[in-house]
Design a protein around this motif. Structure first.
Motif, PDB file in Angstrom:
ATOM      1  N   LYS A  19       0.878  -1.169   0.179  1.00  0.00           N
ATOM      2  CA  LYS A  19      -0.257   0.084   0.095  1.00  0.00           C
ATOM      3  C   LYS A  19       0.821   1.258  -0.107  1.00  0.00           C
ATOM      4  O   LYS A  19       1.969   1.044   0.496  1.00  0.00           O
ATOM      5  CB  LYS A  19      -0.822   0.011   1.103  1.00  0.00           C
ATOM      6  N   LYS A  24      -3.617   3.136  -0.013  1.00  0.00           N
ATOM      7  CA  LYS A  24      -4.474   2.373  -0.937  1.00  0.00           C
ATOM      8  C   LYS A  24      -3.228   1.372  -1.418  1.00  0.00           C
ATOM      9  O   LYS A  24      -2.246   1.519  -1.448  1.00  0.00           O
ATOM     10  CB  LYS A  24      -4.505   3.673  -2.116  1.00  0.00           C
ATOM     11  N   LEU A  46      -7.442   0.864  -4.388  1.00  0.00           N
ATOM     12  CA  LEU A  46      -8.614   1.122  -3.456  1.00  0.00           C
ATOM     13  C   LEU A  46      -8.082   0.916  -1.910  1.00  0.00           C
ATOM     14  O   LEU A  46      -6.650   0.543  -1.835  1.00  0.00           O
ATOM     15  CB  LEU A  46      -9.391  -0.021  -3.690  1.00  0.00           C
ATOM     16  N   LYS A  47      -8.620   1.484  -1.066  1.00  0.00           N
ATOM     17  CA  LYS A  47      -8.469   1.335   0.228  1.00  0.00           C
ATOM     18  C   LYS A  47      -9.114   0.126   0.917  1.00  0.00           C
ATOM     19  O   LYS A  47     -10.156  -0.356   0.183  1.00  0.00           O
ATOM     20  CB  LYS A  47      -8.847   2.729   1.136  1.00  0.00           C
TER      21      LYS A  47
END
Length: 55
Positions: A19, A24, A46-47
């Motif tokens: 990440k 993210k 995306l998170k």
């Protein structure tokens, strides 16, 4: 060098994800994608709260 690192992570026999500072996903290997039942392309950008929406 980056391609070697990416190839290594893709071929590791366990789930791996990376990440950025904003939490993210910037990388997920195939094992991680299968583990959460998604495609790798769906994960990047995306998170956690986007990926694992509770309804």
């Amino acid at each position: 060098m980056q391609n070697i690192f990416k190839m290594l992570l893709e071929n590791i026999d366990f789930p791996v994800w990376i990440k950025d500072l904003n939490l993210k996903f910037i990388f997920a290997n195939e094992k991680y994608a299968k583990f959460i039942n998604k495609n790798k392309e769906e994960i990047v950008g995306l998170k956690n709260e986007d990926l694992f929406k509770c309804q």
